[in-house]
Design an enzyme around this catalytic site. Structure first.
Site, PDB file in Angstrom:
ATOM      1  N   LYS A  13       0.776  -0.941   0.111  1.00 40.39           N
ATOM      2  CA  LYS A  13       0.103   0.298   0.152  1.00 40.39           C
ATOM      3  C   LYS A  13       1.422   1.087  -0.143  1.00 40.39           C
ATOM      4  CE  LYS A  13      -2.056   0.122   4.630  1.00 40.39           C
ATOM      5  NZ  LYS A  13      -1.466   2.136   4.512  1.00 40.39           N
ATOM      6  N   ARG A 127      11.188  -8.140   5.208  1.00 37.21           N
ATOM      7  CA  ARG A 127      11.452  -6.962   5.250  1.00 37.21           C
ATOM      8  C   ARG A 127      12.154  -6.249   5.876  1.00 37.21           C
ATOM      9  NH1 ARG A 127       6.185  -2.585   4.494  1.00 37.21           N
ATOM     10  NH2 ARG A 127       5.985  -2.817   6.726  1.00 37.21           N
ATOM     11  N   ARG A 139      10.818  -0.859  12.231  1.00 39.20           N
ATOM     12  CA  ARG A 139      10.421  -0.698  12.820  1.00 39.20           C
ATOM     13  C   ARG A 139       9.757  -1.229  14.139  1.00 39.20           C
ATOM     14  NH1 ARG A 139       5.058   0.497   8.679  1.00 39.20           N
ATOM     15  NH2 ARG A 139       3.476  -0.169  10.141  1.00 39.20           N
ATOM     16  N   ARG A 150      -1.718  -6.151  14.240  1.00 35.97           N
ATOM     17  CA  ARG A 150      -2.162  -5.502  13.061  1.00 35.97           C
ATOM     18  C   ARG A 150      -3.336  -6.161  12.028  1.00 35.97           C
ATOM     19  NH1 ARG A 150       3.562  -3.954  11.581  1.00 35.97           N
ATOM     20  NH2 ARG A 150       2.525  -2.685   9.450  1.00 35.97           N
TER      21      ARG A 150
HETATM   22  P1  AMP Z   1       1.235   1.906   8.723  1.00 34.31           P
HETATM   23  O1  AMP Z   1       2.501   2.861   9.222  1.00 34.31           O
HETATM   24  O2  AMP Z   1      -0.140   2.320   8.015  1.00 34.31           O
HETATM   25  O3  AMP Z   1       0.981   0.539   8.820  1.00 34.31           O
HETATM   26  O4  AMP Z   1       0.212   2.681  10.467  1.00 34.31           O
HETATM   27  C1  AMP Z   1       1.335   2.041  11.286  1.00 34.31           C
HETATM   28  C2  AMP Z   1       0.890   1.865  12.868  1.00 34.31           C
HETATM   29  O5  AMP Z   1      -0.315   3.423  13.244  1.00 34.31           O
HETATM   30  C3  AMP Z   1      -1.266   1.541  12.764  1.00 34.31           C
HETATM   31  O6  AMP Z   1      -0.497   0.210  12.834  1.00 34.31           O
HETATM   32  C4  AMP Z   1      -1.472   1.748  13.971  1.00 34.31           C
HETATM   33  O7  AMP Z   1      -1.745   1.839  14.950  1.00 34.31           O
HETATM   34  C5  AMP Z   1      -1.495   3.245  13.656  1.00 34.31           C
HETATM   35  N1  AMP Z   1      -3.001   4.243  12.901  1.00 34.31           N
HETATM   36  C6  AMP Z   1      -2.305   4.990  11.307  1.00 34.31           C
HETATM   37  N2  AMP Z   1      -3.149   4.974  10.431  1.00 34.31           N
HETATM   38  C7  AMP Z   1      -3.966   4.923  11.600  1.00 34.31           C
HETATM   39  C8  AMP Z   1      -5.648   4.586  11.358  1.00 34.31           C
HETATM   40  N3  AMP Z   1      -5.763   5.751  10.501  1.00 34.31           N
HETATM   41  N4  AMP Z   1      -6.531   4.400  12.422  1.00 34.31           N
HETATM   42  C9  AMP Z   1      -5.566   4.280  13.318  1.00 34.31           C
HETATM   43  N5  AMP Z   1      -4.080   3.975  13.846  1.00 34.31           N
HETATM   44  C10 AMP Z   1      -3.773   4.229  12.684  1.00 34.31           C
END
Ligand code: AMP
Length: 211
Positions: A13, A127, A139, A150
């Site tokens: 994504k 990764r 991360r 997740r």
């Molecule tokens: P990502 O980088 O998109 O995988 O996001 C990493 C983490 O940030 C997620 O596992 C959530 O803890 C938090 N997060 C990111 N976007 C959202 C969202 N729209 N709603 C709630 N938590 C979010």
């Protein structure tokens, strides 16, 4: 053009959002990146989000909605944006709808990257291993435990969004297991079939690039 990219962790994504943003010359708005920056800077949002993020859980809707409401009003997002990682719950999608409606705006499309869940765990753990061995930072939530959470959060809270957007007729589902360039082509073809001519020229450009 205002787009949302949906997909589970490891679906590609972020990569596709970056490519789309470059092609369409609009910003990529990643809530994950914004939250990680807030955590690193130790802001009050960052302090509230940190523990949930490390566990792999979603942070509270109101926290993310406030960040996005503010970000999409910045001048660089005036002509459009790619939302990467937002919305992730039906409540967030409704809030986004309200934010856009009050400004007389709407979403042009929602792209869902569909990926078999079995490949995701391997992809993300690879990764993380590669990043570690090349000295890059890994991360905090790219661990097996957090990744499982997740994926569960995605299935439980984010997947229902596909029904929500399908009902409004703007959802495009793309096979995310194709090679990256093919995924990009499929996205442009799907957008081209339903949106404005801006994507037609860009779709040709994407198809002409080397595989
Ligand atoms: P990502 O980088 O998109 O995988 O996001 C990493 C983490 O940030 C997620 O596992 C959530 O803890 C938090 N997060 C990111 N976007 C959202 C969202 N729209 N709603 C709630 N938590 C979010």
């Amino acid at each position: 053009m205002r787009l949302v990219l949906l997909g589970p962790p490891g679906s590609g994504k972020g990569t596709q959002a970056t490519r789309l943003a470059q092609r369409l010359a609009i910003p990529q708005l990643s809530t994950g990146d914004m939250l990680r920056a807030a955590v690193a800077a130790g802001t009050s949002t960052g302090r509230k989000a940190k523990a949930a993020m490390e566990r792999g859980e979603l942070v509270p809707d109101e926290l993310v909605v406030a960040i996005v409401a503010d970000r999409i009003m910045q001048p660089d997002a005036r002509n459009g944006f790619i939302l990467d990682g937002f919305p992730r719950t039906v409540a967030q999608a409704q809030a986004l709808n309200d934010i856009l409606l009050t400004r007389g705006l709407n979403l042009d499309g929602v792209i869902e990257l569909k990926v078999d869940e079995k490949v995701l765990l391997d992809r993300i753990l690879n990764r993380a291993r590669e990043a570690k061995s090349s000295g890059q930072s890994v991360r905090a939530d790219d661990t097996e435990g957090a990744l499982k959470v997740r994926l569960e959060e995605y299935r439980r809270l984010t997947e229902p969004l596909t029904g929500y957007y399908r009902a409004s007729g703007i959802l495009k589902s793309i096979d995310g297991l194709q090679p990256m360039n093919k995924v990009e082509i499929s996205i442009f073809e799907a957008l081209n079939a339903s949106t404005r001519p801006v994507t037609a020229a860009t779709a040709r450009e994407v198809r002409q690039q080397p595989a």
